[in-house]
Design a protein around this motif. Sequence first.
Motif, PDB file in Angstrom:
ATOM      1  N   PRO A  99       0.835  -1.207   0.000  1.00  0.00           N
ATOM      2  CA  PRO A  99       0.000   0.000   0.000  1.00  0.00           C
ATOM      3  C   PRO A  99       0.871   1.257   0.000  1.00  0.00           C
ATOM      4  O   PRO A  99       1.888   1.311   0.683  1.00  0.00           O
ATOM      5  CB  PRO A  99      -0.806  -0.094   1.294  1.00  0.00           C
ATOM      6  CG  PRO A  99      -0.534  -1.421   1.881  1.00  0.00           C
ATOM      7  CD  PRO A  99       0.640  -2.011   1.196  1.00  0.00           C
ATOM      8  N   GLN A 100       0.452   2.250  -0.772  1.00  0.00           N
ATOM      9  CA  GLN A 100       1.204   3.497  -0.867  1.00  0.00           C
ATOM     10  C   GLN A 100       0.689   4.545   0.113  1.00  0.00           C
ATOM     11  O   GLN A 100       1.473   5.307   0.653  1.00  0.00           O
ATOM     12  CB  GLN A 100       1.120   4.060  -2.294  1.00  0.00           C
ATOM     13  CG  GLN A 100       1.653   3.125  -3.352  1.00  0.00           C
ATOM     14  CD  GLN A 100       3.136   2.912  -3.241  1.00  0.00           C
ATOM     15  OE1 GLN A 100       3.893   3.873  -3.207  1.00  0.00           O
ATOM     16  NE2 GLN A 100       3.562   1.673  -3.172  1.00  0.00           N
ATOM     17  N   ILE A 101      -0.613   4.570   0.327  1.00  0.00           N
ATOM     18  CA  ILE A 101      -1.188   5.616   1.173  1.00  0.00           C
ATOM     19  C   ILE A 101      -0.737   5.467   2.620  1.00  0.00           C
ATOM     20  O   ILE A 101      -0.397   6.436   3.277  1.00  0.00           O
ATOM     21  CB  ILE A 101      -2.730   5.659   1.048  1.00  0.00           C
ATOM     22  CG1 ILE A 101      -3.313   6.893   1.715  1.00  0.00           C
ATOM     23  CG2 ILE A 101      -3.386   4.418   1.588  1.00  0.00           C
ATOM     24  CD1 ILE A 101      -2.980   8.172   1.037  1.00  0.00           C
ATOM     25  N   VAL A 102      -0.725   4.249   3.131  1.00  0.00           N
ATOM     26  CA  VAL A 102      -0.163   3.953   4.457  1.00  0.00           C
ATOM     27  C   VAL A 102       0.702   2.704   4.282  1.00  0.00           C
ATOM     28  O   VAL A 102       0.197   1.589   4.290  1.00  0.00           O
ATOM     29  CB  VAL A 102      -1.260   3.685   5.519  1.00  0.00           C
ATOM     30  CG1 VAL A 102      -0.631   3.415   6.874  1.00  0.00           C
ATOM     31  CG2 VAL A 102      -2.231   4.849   5.611  1.00  0.00           C
ATOM     32  N   PRO A 103       2.005   2.896   4.085  1.00  0.00           N
ATOM     33  CA  PRO A 103       2.889   1.751   3.836  1.00  0.00           C
ATOM     34  C   PRO A 103       2.885   0.739   4.985  1.00  0.00           C
ATOM     35  O   PRO A 103       2.518   1.068   6.109  1.00  0.00           O
ATOM     36  CB  PRO A 103       4.271   2.405   3.702  1.00  0.00           C
ATOM     37  CG  PRO A 103       4.011   3.832   3.387  1.00  0.00           C
ATOM     38  CD  PRO A 103       2.719   4.169   4.055  1.00  0.00           C
TER      39      PRO A 103
END
Length: 189
Positions: A99-103
């Motif tokens: 996930p990029q928004i919350v690694p």
Amino acid sequence: MARRRREIMSEGKKNIIAGLIQEYNIKTAADIQEALKDLLGGTIQEMMEAELDEHLGYEKYERSDNPDCRNGVKSKKLRSSYGEIPIDVPQDRDGDFQPQIVPKRKKDISEIEQKIIAMPAKGMTTRQISDIVEDIYGLECSDTTISRIIDKILPVVRKWQLRPLVAYLSMNLFPFFIIYLYNMDFFVN
């Protein structure tokens, strides 16, 4: 020094606020805090679902020949300026979804939460948002990914907008940035 004149709020914004007050039964500032925490958690969770859709190449409940598929969710508690926010992070079978928004292994989101809310509200295009995310966080998000994320969030916003309204609207029980939800109409084509 002249006093700044206060801008009159539109009927649409008043209706959204009234719907939020009714939905969350807001009576105190603490109630506002809880409502915002819930809204932020739901927004982040929908954004992560859109990221997984992009990673897998198909949306939830669609058939695909891709051997990698959805594999449930994992609970995670995020720390923000609103307090702890529980979310369910979607998983894939191969375990290579990042996930990029919350690694992965990141729990503190206090610095990004206001930026998430503000970017679409400022009327930025998906390409501009993509460029800013890459500049600030070093994450490569295509404008298609940003568009899918916004498409996931818009039905939730529409649901609030179409909710039955309360006859009484308390003007002193809303935070300024709930108004941002109304401004997300920019992305509807």
